[in-house]
Design a protein around this motif. Structure first.
Motif, PDB file in Angstrom:
ATOM      1  N   SER A  21      34.820  28.606  36.309  1.00  0.00           N
ATOM      2  CA  SER A  21      33.390  28.542  36.591  1.00  0.00           C
ATOM      3  C   SER A  21      33.036  29.547  37.672  1.00  0.00           C
ATOM      4  CB  SER A  21      32.992  27.142  37.052  1.00  0.00           C
ATOM      5  OG  SER A  21      33.246  26.175  36.065  1.00  0.00           O
ATOM      6  N   CYS A  22      31.847  30.098  37.581  1.00  0.00           N
ATOM      7  CA  CYS A  22      31.330  31.013  38.592  1.00  0.00           C
ATOM      8  C   CYS A  22      29.946  30.527  38.978  1.00  0.00           C
ATOM      9  CB  CYS A  22      31.275  32.429  38.057  1.00  0.00           C
ATOM     10  SG  CYS A  22      30.515  33.610  39.203  1.00  0.00           S
ATOM     11  N   ALA A  23      29.836  29.952  40.155  1.00  0.00           N
ATOM     12  CA  ALA A  23      28.573  29.398  40.614  1.00  0.00           C
ATOM     13  C   ALA A  23      27.889  30.353  41.573  1.00  0.00           C
ATOM     14  CB  ALA A  23      28.812  28.055  41.288  1.00  0.00           C
ATOM     15  N   SER A  24      26.602  30.495  41.391  1.00  0.00           N
ATOM     16  CA  SER A  24      25.799  31.347  42.265  1.00  0.00           C
ATOM     17  C   SER A  24      25.100  30.474  43.299  1.00  0.00           C
ATOM     18  CB  SER A  24      24.769  32.099  41.437  1.00  0.00           C
ATOM     19  OG  SER A  24      23.845  32.768  42.269  1.00  0.00           O
ATOM     20  N   SER A  25      25.220  30.843  44.542  1.00  0.00           N
ATOM     21  CA  SER A  25      24.553  30.098  45.604  1.00  0.00           C
ATOM     22  C   SER A  25      23.747  31.058  46.465  1.00  0.00           C
ATOM     23  CB  SER A  25      25.580  29.359  46.462  1.00  0.00           C
ATOM     24  OG  SER A  25      26.445  30.271  47.092  1.00  0.00           O
ATOM     25  N   GLY A  26      22.935  30.507  47.322  1.00  0.00           N
ATOM     26  CA  GLY A  26      22.120  31.333  48.194  1.00  0.00           C
ATOM     27  C   GLY A  26      20.702  31.404  47.683  1.00  0.00           C
ATOM     28  N   GLY A  35      29.890  39.096  34.732  1.00  0.00           N
ATOM     29  CA  GLY A  35      31.131  39.451  34.078  1.00  0.00           C
ATOM     30  C   GLY A  35      32.319  38.773  34.734  1.00  0.00           C
ATOM     31  N   TRP A  36      33.385  38.680  33.969  1.00  0.00           N
ATOM     32  CA  TRP A  36      34.667  38.195  34.477  1.00  0.00           C
ATOM     33  C   TRP A  36      35.653  39.359  34.429  1.00  0.00           C
ATOM     34  CZ3 TRP A  36      35.646  33.713  36.844  1.00  0.00           C
ATOM     35  CH2 TRP A  36      34.739  32.660  36.683  1.00  0.00           C
ATOM     36  N   PHE A  37      36.324  39.545  35.535  1.00  0.00           N
ATOM     37  CA  PHE A  37      37.335  40.587  35.665  1.00  0.00           C
ATOM     38  C   PHE A  37      38.655  39.920  36.052  1.00  0.00           C
ATOM     39  CE2 PHE A  37      34.738  44.530  35.847  1.00  0.00           C
ATOM     40  CZ  PHE A  37      33.481  43.959  35.902  1.00  0.00           C
ATOM     41  N   ARG A  38      39.741  40.664  35.890  1.00  0.00           N
ATOM     42  CA  ARG A  38      41.022  40.156  36.369  1.00  0.00           C
ATOM     43  C   ARG A  38      41.873  41.313  36.888  1.00  0.00           C
ATOM     44  NH1 ARG A  38      43.761  38.290  30.605  1.00  0.00           N
ATOM     45  NH2 ARG A  38      44.180  40.371  29.765  1.00  0.00           N
ATOM     46  N   GLN A  39      42.749  40.955  37.806  1.00  0.00           N
ATOM     47  CA  GLN A  39      43.658  41.951  38.366  1.00  0.00           C
ATOM     48  C   GLN A  39      45.013  41.308  38.569  1.00  0.00           C
ATOM     49  OE1 GLN A  39      42.371  43.897  42.003  1.00  0.00           O
ATOM     50  NE2 GLN A  39      43.679  45.650  41.550  1.00  0.00           N
ATOM     51  N   ALA A  40      46.002  41.867  37.888  1.00  0.00           N
ATOM     52  CA  ALA A  40      47.380  41.415  38.031  1.00  0.00           C
ATOM     53  C   ALA A  40      48.081  42.300  39.063  1.00  0.00           C
ATOM     54  CB  ALA A  40      48.099  41.490  36.688  1.00  0.00           C
ATOM     55  N   PRO A  41      49.147  41.818  39.678  1.00  0.00           N
ATOM     56  CA  PRO A  41      49.859  42.611  40.688  1.00  0.00           C
ATOM     57  C   PRO A  41      50.293  43.958  40.139  1.00  0.00           C
ATOM     58  CG  PRO A  41      50.621  40.351  40.731  1.00  0.00           C
ATOM     59  CD  PRO A  41      49.720  40.476  39.533  1.00  0.00           C
ATOM     60  N   LYS A  76      21.803  26.072  35.970  1.00  0.00           N
ATOM     61  CA  LYS A  76      22.766  25.779  37.034  1.00  0.00           C
ATOM     62  C   LYS A  76      23.246  27.041  37.733  1.00  0.00           C
ATOM     63  CE  LYS A  76      24.577  21.541  34.922  1.00  0.00           C
ATOM     64  NZ  LYS A  76      25.794  20.832  34.422  1.00  0.00           N
ATOM     65  N   ASN A  77      22.696  28.195  37.333  1.00  0.00           N
ATOM     66  CA  ASN A  77      23.128  29.464  37.946  1.00  0.00           C
ATOM     67  C   ASN A  77      24.645  29.624  37.878  1.00  0.00           C
ATOM     68  OD1 ASN A  77      20.508  30.398  38.922  1.00  0.00           O
ATOM     69  ND2 ASN A  77      20.650  28.709  40.368  1.00  0.00           N
ATOM     70  N   THR A  78      25.209  29.255  36.754  1.00  0.00           N
ATOM     71  CA  THR A  78      26.664  29.234  36.617  1.00  0.00           C
ATOM     72  C   THR A  78      27.094  29.901  35.310  1.00  0.00           C
ATOM     73  OG1 THR A  78      26.810  27.181  37.894  1.00  0.00           O
ATOM     74  CG2 THR A  78      28.716  27.757  36.549  1.00  0.00           C
ATOM     75  N   ALA A  79      28.160  30.664  35.411  1.00  0.00           N
ATOM     76  CA  ALA A  79      28.790  31.244  34.230  1.00  0.00           C
ATOM     77  C   ALA A  79      30.180  30.641  34.081  1.00  0.00           C
ATOM     78  CB  ALA A  79      28.879  32.767  34.352  1.00  0.00           C
ATOM     79  N   TYR A  80      30.674  30.630  32.851  1.00  0.00           N
ATOM     80  CA  TYR A  80      31.965  30.005  32.568  1.00  0.00           C
ATOM     81  C   TYR A  80      32.833  30.967  31.767  1.00  0.00           C
ATOM     82  CZ  TYR A  80      29.123  25.892  33.626  1.00  0.00           C
ATOM     83  OH  TYR A  80      28.285  24.996  34.230  1.00  0.00           O
TER      84      TYR A  80
END
Length: 119
Positions: A21-26, A35-41, A76-80
């Motif tokens: 989940s990605c919740a936006s606050s403020g 968007g969803w990103f990822r970074q592996a070592p 809900k200002n949220t992405a999943y």
């Protein structure tokens, strides 16, 4: 000022599922996309999926097509990010990001959540 916060990461066995989940606050998230990103070592950060905030258009990296699903709840200002059939190579820190000031530019980032898939 918008702040993004990810949750839902953890340790899962290969073949399992997680929902991020990605919740936006403020303030209310008003932007072009999330968007969803990822970074592996040792690897570059890569985009995994994205969704237009005011429309239903989505984007998926080839590596996750058919396994991951991005969605949003604007009230809900949220992405999943629903992640199914997880593989060890999906292990990474996952970040959500928003295009707020400029279309096409991710200018607001969360702190990241760790996803580890064991074989």
């Amino acid at each position: 000022q918008v702040q993004l916060s990810e949750s839902g990461g953890g340790l899962v066995q290969a073949g399992g599922s997680l929902r991020l989940s990605c919740a936006s606050s403020g303030r209310t998230f008003i932007g072009y996309a999330m968007g969803w990103f990822r970074q592996a070592p040792g690897k570059e950060r890569e985009i995994v999926a994205a969704i237009m905030w005011g429309a239903s258009n989505t984007y998926y990296a080839d590596s996750v097509k058919g396994r991951f699903t991005i969605s949003k709840d604007t009230a809900k200002n949220t992405a999943y990010l629903q992640m199914n059939s997880l593989k060890p190579e999906d292990s990474a820190v996952y970040y959500c990001a928003g295009q707020i000031a400029s279309r096409g530019v991710y200018d607001c980032w969360g702190q990241g959540t760790q996803v580890t898939v064991s074989s």
